[in-house]
Design a protein around this motif. Sequence first.
Motif, mmCIF file in Angstrom:
data_model
loop_
_atom_site.group_PDB
_atom_site.id
_atom_site.type_symbol
_atom_site.label_atom_id
_atom_site.label_comp_id
_atom_site.label_asym_id
_atom_site.label_seq_id
_atom_site.Cartn_x
_atom_site.Cartn_y
_atom_site.Cartn_z
ATOM 1 N N PHE A 198 34.322 127.459 94.406
ATOM 2 C CA PHE A 198 34.771 127.850 95.736
ATOM 3 C C PHE A 198 34.502 129.338 95.910
ATOM 4 N N LEU A 199 33.761 129.689 96.948
ATOM 5 C CA LEU A 199 33.442 131.085 97.233
ATOM 6 C C LEU A 199 34.391 131.627 98.299
ATOM 7 N N LEU A 200 34.644 132.926 98.224
ATOM 8 C CA LEU A 200 35.580 133.547 99.164
ATOM 9 C C LEU A 200 35.135 133.386 100.610
ATOM 10 N N PHE A 201 33.805 133.472 100.837
ATOM 11 C CA PHE A 201 33.299 133.427 102.209
ATOM 12 C C PHE A 201 32.887 132.020 102.631
ATOM 13 N N LEU A 202 33.049 131.036 101.739
ATOM 14 C CA LEU A 202 32.644 129.668 102.057
ATOM 15 C C LEU A 202 33.723 128.724 101.526
ATOM 16 N N PRO A 203 34.645 128.285 102.393
ATOM 17 C CA PRO A 203 35.804 127.515 101.927
ATOM 18 C C PRO A 203 35.506 126.046 101.629
ATOM 19 N N ILE A 204 34.330 125.756 101.109
ATOM 20 C CA ILE A 204 33.993 124.409 100.674
ATOM 21 C C ILE A 204 33.355 124.510 99.297
ATOM 22 N N PRO A 205 33.502 123.488 98.454
ATOM 23 C CA PRO A 205 32.931 123.570 97.102
ATOM 24 C C PRO A 205 31.415 123.554 97.131
ATOM 25 N N ILE A 206 30.804 124.319 96.223
ATOM 26 C CA ILE A 206 29.354 124.333 96.079
ATOM 27 C C ILE A 206 29.030 124.247 94.592
ATOM 28 N N LYS A 207 28.071 123.399 94.248
ATOM 29 C CA LYS A 207 27.715 123.237 92.845
ATOM 30 C C LYS A 207 27.006 124.487 92.332
ATOM 31 N N ALA A 208 27.225 124.789 91.056
ATOM 32 C CA ALA A 208 26.689 126.007 90.455
ATOM 33 C C ALA A 208 25.172 126.092 90.588
ATOM 34 N N LYS A 209 24.480 124.967 90.449
ATOM 35 C CA LYS A 209 23.017 124.997 90.510
ATOM 36 C C LYS A 209 22.523 125.443 91.876
ATOM 37 N N TYR A 210 23.244 125.072 92.941
ATOM 38 C CA TYR A 210 22.838 125.493 94.281
ATOM 39 C C TYR A 210 23.145 126.973 94.508
ATOM 40 N N LEU A 211 24.224 127.438 93.903
ATOM 41 C CA LEU A 211 24.547 128.863 94.002
ATOM 42 C C LEU A 211 23.457 129.699 93.342
ATOM 43 N N VAL A 212 22.995 129.262 92.179
ATOM 44 C CA VAL A 212 21.939 129.979 91.468
ATOM 45 C C VAL A 212 20.654 129.977 92.289
ATOM 46 N N ILE A 213 20.315 128.830 92.875
ATOM 47 C CA ILE A 213 19.103 128.744 93.702
ATOM 48 C C ILE A 213 19.203 129.703 94.888
ATOM 49 N N PHE A 214 20.370 129.741 95.521
ATOM 50 C CA PHE A 214 20.561 130.639 96.668
ATOM 51 C C PHE A 214 20.412 132.092 96.252
ATOM 52 N N TYR A 215 21.099 132.479 95.179
ATOM 53 C CA TYR A 215 21.021 133.862 94.713
ATOM 54 C C TYR A 215 19.580 134.227 94.356
ATOM 55 N N GLY A 216 18.913 133.343 93.618
ATOM 56 C CA GLY A 216 17.542 133.632 93.200
ATOM 57 C C GLY A 216 16.611 133.801 94.382
ATOM 58 N N ALA A 217 16.696 132.886 95.360
ATOM 59 C CA ALA A 217 15.827 132.961 96.531
ATOM 60 C C ALA A 217 16.097 134.229 97.335
ATOM 61 N N TYR A 218 17.377 134.572 97.480
ATOM 62 C CA TYR A 218 17.727 135.777 98.235
ATOM 63 C C TYR A 218 17.188 137.032 97.562
ATOM 64 N N GLU A 219 17.326 137.108 96.234
ATOM 65 C CA GLU A 219 16.878 138.304 95.527
ATOM 66 C C GLU A 219 15.358 138.431 95.561
#
Length: 259
Positions: A198-219
């Motif tokens: 659960f992220l502070l700015f997103l009040p719904i659960p997100i799987k760790a693999k999708y978080l990593v993909i998002f961070y990687g793509a953004y960077e």
Amino acid sequence: MFALTPVVRALLVINVLVFFVTNENIIQQFGLHSFLSDEFNPIQLLTHMFLHGGLSHIFSNMIGLAVFGPMLERYWGPKRFTFFYFFCGFGAALLFSGVNYFEIRDVYEAVRDYRANPTPDAFLAFIDNQAPSLYDRIITLVEQFQRNPGDPTTQEYTLKLVNRIYADQVNEPMVGASGAIFGVIMGFGLLFPNTELFLLFLPIPIKAKYLVIFYGAYEVYSGVYRAQADNVAHFAHIGGMLFAFILIKYWGSQRKTFY
């Protein structure tokens, strides 16, 4: 609040203690400088990981370490986790420094070209390419140079300004544990891909693999398109994630461990 493990706790304590004694002189001496800078020292490849530029900087990094680090330390044990953390930090520093080397070399070549041909058009082109944020502050100088391109005083002033822009860029240190932390986040995503967060700015659960993909793509996007205005070392983040990926895949390919 967090079930901290020994190495994670030690890293948190060291980073916080260093933060409270850090000043500009310490940052200049121990922050990571460009390989092209006279202020570069190999020890900065390590020391920059314990320096931070402000409260929000250290807070975000230490939160990332406290959230994602303990599970990796429990999974690998203290020795392997410690090696992983610093491996990612060194990898982040090396990738950042490699990209920085080519960027600063381009600035140096632009400075050299302007020294050889200090004309108003060349000066304007240098500012547009290397320091566009300065344009509004030096518009009067640009107009004066265009009106009187042969004025030696104006030429000398523009040469000093160009040299100072280069010196500011080549001697600007990079600080922070972000590269190592992004490596930890990558490691968490690879080993526990379906863990829901659960992220502070997103009040719904997100799987760790999708978080990593998002961070990687953004960077990658931010690094390629040079998001300089945010003063973030995006290629250090990419380096931390890349070296984490390489090390975990390497460990996974080994039948025996030595830790």
